[in-house]
Design a protein around this motif. Structure first.
Motif, PDB file in Angstrom:
ATOM      1  N   UNK A 132       1.715 -11.474 -37.684  1.00  0.00           N
ATOM      2  CA  UNK A 132       0.486 -10.725 -37.447  1.00  0.00           C
ATOM      3  C   UNK A 132       0.652  -9.266 -37.859  1.00  0.00           C
ATOM      4  N   UNK A 133       1.782  -8.658 -37.503  1.00  0.00           N
ATOM      5  CA  UNK A 133       2.018  -7.257 -37.867  1.00  0.00           C
ATOM      6  C   UNK A 133       2.087  -7.084 -39.375  1.00  0.00           C
ATOM      7  N   UNK A 152     -12.460 -11.789 -40.858  1.00  0.00           N
ATOM      8  CA  UNK A 152     -11.087 -11.313 -40.747  1.00  0.00           C
ATOM      9  C   UNK A 152     -10.264 -12.153 -39.798  1.00  0.00           C
ATOM     10  N   UNK A 153     -10.846 -12.544 -38.666  1.00  0.00           N
ATOM     11  CA  UNK A 153     -10.126 -13.375 -37.699  1.00  0.00           C
ATOM     12  C   UNK A 153      -9.899 -14.772 -38.264  1.00  0.00           C
ATOM     13  N   UNK A 212      -6.241 -18.865 -40.237  1.00  0.00           N
ATOM     14  CA  UNK A 212      -5.885 -19.877 -41.231  1.00  0.00           C
ATOM     15  C   UNK A 212      -4.473 -19.644 -41.777  1.00  0.00           C
ATOM     16  N   UNK A 213      -4.142 -18.385 -42.069  1.00  0.00           N
ATOM     17  CA  UNK A 213      -2.812 -18.086 -42.602  1.00  0.00           C
ATOM     18  C   UNK A 213      -1.722 -18.298 -41.567  1.00  0.00           C
ATOM     19  N   UNK A 214      -2.021 -17.991 -40.304  1.00  0.00           N
ATOM     20  CA  UNK A 214      -1.031 -18.187 -39.250  1.00  0.00           C
ATOM     21  C   UNK A 214      -0.798 -19.669 -38.982  1.00  0.00           C
ATOM     22  N   UNK A 272      -3.936 -26.546 -31.107  1.00  0.00           N
ATOM     23  CA  UNK A 272      -5.025 -25.686 -31.549  1.00  0.00           C
ATOM     24  C   UNK A 272      -4.612 -24.227 -31.416  1.00  0.00           C
ATOM     25  N   UNK A 273      -5.054 -23.393 -32.334  1.00  0.00           N
ATOM     26  CA  UNK A 273      -4.707 -21.972 -32.336  1.00  0.00           C
ATOM     27  C   UNK A 273      -5.961 -21.132 -32.158  1.00  0.00           C
TER      28      UNK A 273
END
Length: 223
Positions: A43-44, A96-97, A102-104, A114-115
């Motif tokens: 995330x960072x 943006x979220x 999706x990338x995470x 589920x994320x």
């Protein structure tokens, strides 16, 4: 010699809560810990790459994440991002979220879980030591004298209604040939009082002269 302890770990269960909430069997604990670190690092790096480097900065030049809370269940991973100046919120919030989620998911390879990702804005950004450390880092990279950067950070913290603050910088300060430690304090910082709510961070930056370490203690309130 004095024995030092992390101010946040010293106050767990009184004024400080865990940033990760989940349960695992002893044999699976290390995997869950590594997964938490992977989530935080991703995330960072994602925010740094996609938002800070594209000149989506505030007038103060700080675009930082104060903390990331992770809550895990059997079929759910809940991630709460606390940001000081969330351009991710202001500009195309939903998109943006979704891109971050999706990338995470690809990074974690989530199949059976589920994320969920939520972003929370901090009301007083400069009350958090991580954002003050990022402000000092930006000042040092712009060749501002380190003492002037520390005093400016203390002024910002006082405007955020803190009861006390201590800033310490260690390393080759001012390009000197030998490393040293310099610190400044304003107000009270009662580190030995458990009921005192103190926020703390240790922030490392790379300069052309070497690595500097910034440590910030902020006395917020007392129960």
């Amino acid at each position: 010699m004095a024995r030092k302890i992390n101010p946040l770990g010293f106050r767990l269960g009184t004024t400080q809560d865990h940033y990760s909430l989940w349960f695992a069997q002893p044999k699976n604990y290390s995997e869950g810990l590594q997964e938490d670190q992977k989530i935080r690092n991703f995330i960072k790096n994602y925010v740094q790459k996609n938002y800070v480097q594209k000149k989506t900065r505030t007038s103060s030049g700080v675009e930082g994440i104060a903390r990331i809370e992770i809550q895990k269940r059997i079929d759910l991973i809940q991630v709460i991002i606390h940001m000081g100046f969330p351009k991710l919120l202001i500009e195309n919030r939903s998109q943006g979220i979704k891109d971050l989620k999706r990338n995470l998911q690809k990074e974690l390879n989530c199949v059976n879980r589920k994320l969920n990702i939520a972003i929370t804005r901090i009301a007083k950004p400069y009350r958090h030591p991580n954002l003050l450390a990022e402000f000092i880092t930006l000042q040092l990279r712009n060749r501002v004298p380190f003492r002037k950067a520390m005093k400016k950070a203390i002024e910002l913290a006082e405007q955020a209604e803190t009861k006390g603050i201590k800033i310490q910088i260690a390393g080759r300060l001012g390009g000197k040939d030998i490393a040293r430690v310099d610190w400044i304090r304003e107000g009270r910082v009662p580190l030995q009082t458990i009921r005192a709510k103190i926020d703390y961070c240790a922030y490392t930056i790379r300069t052309i002269y070497g690595i500097l370490c910034i440590k910030i203690w902020i006395f917020i309130d007392e129960k």
